[in-house]
Design an enzyme around this catalytic site. Structure first.
Site, PDB file in Angstrom:
ATOM      1  N   PRO A  54      49.461  30.966  44.498  1.00  0.00           N
ATOM      2  CA  PRO A  54      49.182  29.741  45.263  1.00  0.00           C
ATOM      3  C   PRO A  54      48.610  28.665  44.354  1.00  0.00           C
ATOM      4  O   PRO A  54      48.009  28.970  43.331  1.00  0.00           O
ATOM      5  CB  PRO A  54      48.132  30.198  46.281  1.00  0.00           C
ATOM      6  CG  PRO A  54      47.454  31.361  45.628  1.00  0.00           C
ATOM      7  CD  PRO A  54      48.494  32.042  44.802  1.00  0.00           C
ATOM      8  N   SER A 102      37.240  28.862  39.857  1.00  0.00           N
ATOM      9  CA  SER A 102      38.429  29.692  39.655  1.00  0.00           C
ATOM     10  C   SER A 102      39.061  30.068  40.993  1.00  0.00           C
ATOM     11  O   SER A 102      38.473  29.855  42.059  1.00  0.00           O
ATOM     12  CB  SER A 102      38.058  30.956  38.883  1.00  0.00           C
ATOM     13  OG  SER A 102      37.486  31.881  39.774  1.00  0.00           O
ATOM     14  N   LYS A 103      40.237  30.643  40.896  1.00  0.00           N
ATOM     15  CA  LYS A 103      40.972  31.044  42.106  1.00  0.00           C
ATOM     16  C   LYS A 103      40.177  32.075  42.888  1.00  0.00           C
ATOM     17  O   LYS A 103      40.315  32.190  44.086  1.00  0.00           O
ATOM     18  CB  LYS A 103      42.327  31.635  41.726  1.00  0.00           C
ATOM     19  CG  LYS A 103      43.310  30.580  41.247  1.00  0.00           C
ATOM     20  CD  LYS A 103      44.727  31.110  41.187  1.00  0.00           C
ATOM     21  CE  LYS A 103      45.683  29.977  40.863  1.00  0.00           C
ATOM     22  NZ  LYS A 103      47.091  30.342  40.916  1.00  0.00           N
ATOM     23  N   ARG A 104      39.381  32.862  42.196  1.00  0.00           N
ATOM     24  CA  ARG A 104      38.629  33.921  42.877  1.00  0.00           C
ATOM     25  C   ARG A 104      37.357  33.407  43.549  1.00  0.00           C
ATOM     26  O   ARG A 104      36.772  34.072  44.370  1.00  0.00           O
ATOM     27  CB  ARG A 104      38.277  35.032  41.884  1.00  0.00           C
ATOM     28  CG  ARG A 104      39.454  35.908  41.527  1.00  0.00           C
ATOM     29  CD  ARG A 104      39.116  36.816  40.375  1.00  0.00           C
ATOM     30  NE  ARG A 104      38.685  36.078  39.205  1.00  0.00           N
ATOM     31  CZ  ARG A 104      39.494  35.451  38.352  1.00  0.00           C
ATOM     32  NH1 ARG A 104      40.798  35.494  38.556  1.00  0.00           N
ATOM     33  NH2 ARG A 104      39.031  34.796  37.316  1.00  0.00           N
TER      34      ARG A 104
END
Ligand code: GLU
Length: 538
Positions: free
Chosen positions: A45, A293-295
């Site tokens: 994504p 970040s994505k996390r």
């Protein structure tokens, strides 16, 4: 949108610290407007940082009457994630960032998906080998790992560069016939770029100013892999050139690749058509420490993706701004101000207003801290400014889900009464549920403080007033009740707070007389009676 005046364009195209190079960017300013591209890799994504990159490209193109291109960089088959390309397209669409050219619009430089342009990259890699700017390298991954280990054991870092290239297994150290023989025997090889030795490279970045690098510090990057695929660098430069890109506006993480890219333009002989570069600052965590970040998103309690994303391999779902109830305009507005400022105190801009105000000159060098509360604040501003009919029809869905039916007129009144207390349409229910259902309990603290012995008697008098009043609207109610209390010498709070408790169950809520009007005479009186009965029992 038409191109703005050339004088202003010139300034935009030669911001402070940036030398005008006689290249593509400065020429096309006056002709066709800039050509910019957003070039995501469909590896998952799109992170909000990626959306911001797309947005800045889009705003820049719109401001100058240029072209915004969407190109998909899908050469890394290992990292390819099905559904990611569709997700990117849908996200941009939701934000109102429609590409003028590329995917899905098409255009004069089609195809715009790199996996469909493979022949071009191979041809270009071979061209560089022929001109001596690149070479064929047969070193196996195991051999390179071994060299890396040896170097690390001595406290160093291995780099495939001018210090070692002549002693490794490549077309520079082997004879032409040996190289040919190995190729014909099918020995796997990569094509590496031959970085020129010891050159002081001065590069201008629109955001960063002048960046100086000595080429001897760079390694001979792989341009073409043994599996027959180009690397990002080769494909990216080839396409930017072929697609006549004038400005490369991308994330700061690509700044270290810039020297190699500039050298590639030179090696191909394309330097006169080299785009200008603008590297955007990082988006930082709310703490200001480190890259967002994505996390981070769901861990820190806010979305980092524009739309909800389901990872089909793990079944894990990551939240999105759309599903969290953000207006696309609010999302775009808040992103635009993360790394750019208009030079004034103004914060609310529609996407069209942003494209008028935007300039690369005002993009910051330092990282932009993401503030989740500020994000909600933006949505609140959009909720307040939204057409009440739209708010009410979005709220109607929630009301229906809860199992209630109300006419739109009433919903509009409810929304206009409580939206100032909500960030999202979804929060309106928390502020307005008492319009639909009777209180199940009464705020004990408030009861203890405000429910006196004489309260039931006072409330009976209020009921009587309500029953007698011919005009049942907030204004008449307010006049009548307040007038009566004043005449009788009864403190306003002694009556109003218990009435609010009876109708809402707690001390919150909009104007009490607006609530009384909206609930209607019968329901208001019943709720007051119920409270007298129930609170007695507490
Ligand atoms: N494909 C690269 C990415 O995923 C593009 C970087 C660039 O804009 O040059 O971000």
């Amino acid at each position: 949108m038409t191109a703005s005046n050339p004088q202003q364009d010139r300034k935009e195209f030669s911001p402070k610290g940036t030398k005008i190079v006689p290249g593509r960017a400065s020429e096309t300013v006056i002709k066709g407007g800039p050509r910019v591209r957003f070039a995501p890799s469909p590896t998952g994504p799109l992170h909000i940082g990626g959306v911001r990159t797309a947005l800045y490209n889009y705003l820049f193109a719109k401001k100058h009457g240029g072209t915004f291109i969407l190109r998909v960089e899908d050469t890394d088959q290992q990292r390819y994630v099905p559904g990611a390309e569709e997700y990117i397209i849908e996200s941009l669409k939701w934000c109102g960032i429609e590409p003028d050219e590329g995917i899905p619009a098409g255009g004069p430089h089609a195809p715009y998906r790199q996996s469909e342009r493979m022949d071009l990259y191979r041809e270009n890699a071979m061209k560089l080998v022929e001109t001596g700017h690149a070479y064929i390298a047969f070193d196996t991954p195991e051999e390179l790992d071994e060299l890396r280990r040896e170097k690390e054991a001595g406290g160093g870092v291995f780099q495939y560069d001018h210090t070692v290239r002549n002693s490794l297994r490549n077309s520079l150290s082997l004879s032409a016939s040996e190289t040919e023989k190995m190729k014909n025997e099918g020995v796997p090889y990569v094509i590496r770029f031959r970085i020129p030795d010891n050159r002081e490279l001065k590069i201008n970045d629109i955001v960063r100013g002048e960046v100086t690098v000595n080429t001897s510090t760079l390694d001979d990057k792989v341009l073409f892999k043994a599996d027959g695929m180009p690397t990002y660098h080769l494909a990216n430069i080839t396409d930017d050139y072929m697609m006549e890109i004038t400005h490369v506006i991308r994330g700061e993480e690509w700044l270290p690749s810039l020297p190699l890219h500039v050298l590639l333009y030179e090696a191909f002989g394309w330097q006169d058509n080299m785009p200008l570069f603008a590297h955007l600052p990082l988006l930082l965590k709310p703490s200001g420490q480190g890259k967002l970040s994505k996390r981070d998103g769901d861990k820190l309690g806010f979305p980092v993706f524009p739309l909800q994303w389901e990872d089909h391999s793990t079944g894990e779902i990551s939240s999105g701004y759309r599903e969290s109830g953000y207006f696309p305009g609010a999302f775009v507005n808040l992103l635009a101000l993360l790394g750019w400022n208009p030079g004034t105190e103004r914060e609310i801009f529609s996407i069209n207003e942003l494209s008028e105000a935007f300039s690369l000159d005002r993009v910051h060098k330092s990282g932009a801290r993401f503030d989740p509360d500020k994000a909600k604040w933006f949505n609140h501003q959009y909720l307040m400014a939204a057409d009440i009919k739209d708010v009410a029809s979005a709220f109607a869905e929630i009301v229906a889900e809860k199992g209630f039916q109300t006419d739109m007129g009433k919903l509009e009144v409810i929304c206009s009464l409580v939206r100032e207390r909500a960030h999202f349409v979804g929060e309106i229910w928390d502020q307005a549920s008492f319009f639909f259902e009777r209180p199940r309990s009464y705020d004990e603290k408030l009861v203890r403080k405000k429910w006196k012995e004489e309260t039931p008697g006072l409330l009976e008098r209020v009921i009587k007033l309500l029953e007698e009043l011919p005009e049942y609207d907030a204004e008449s109610l307010s006049d009548k009740v307040k007038g009566y209390l004043e005449k009788e010498g009864i403190g306003l709070g002694n009556v109003m707070i218990p009435v609010r408790l009876a109708l809402v169950g707690e001390g919150k809520g909009p104007d009490l007389f607006a609530i009384i009007e909206l609930l209607g005479r019968k329901e208001t009186i019943e709720r007051i009676r119920l409270a007298i009965e129930k609170i007695k029992a507490i």
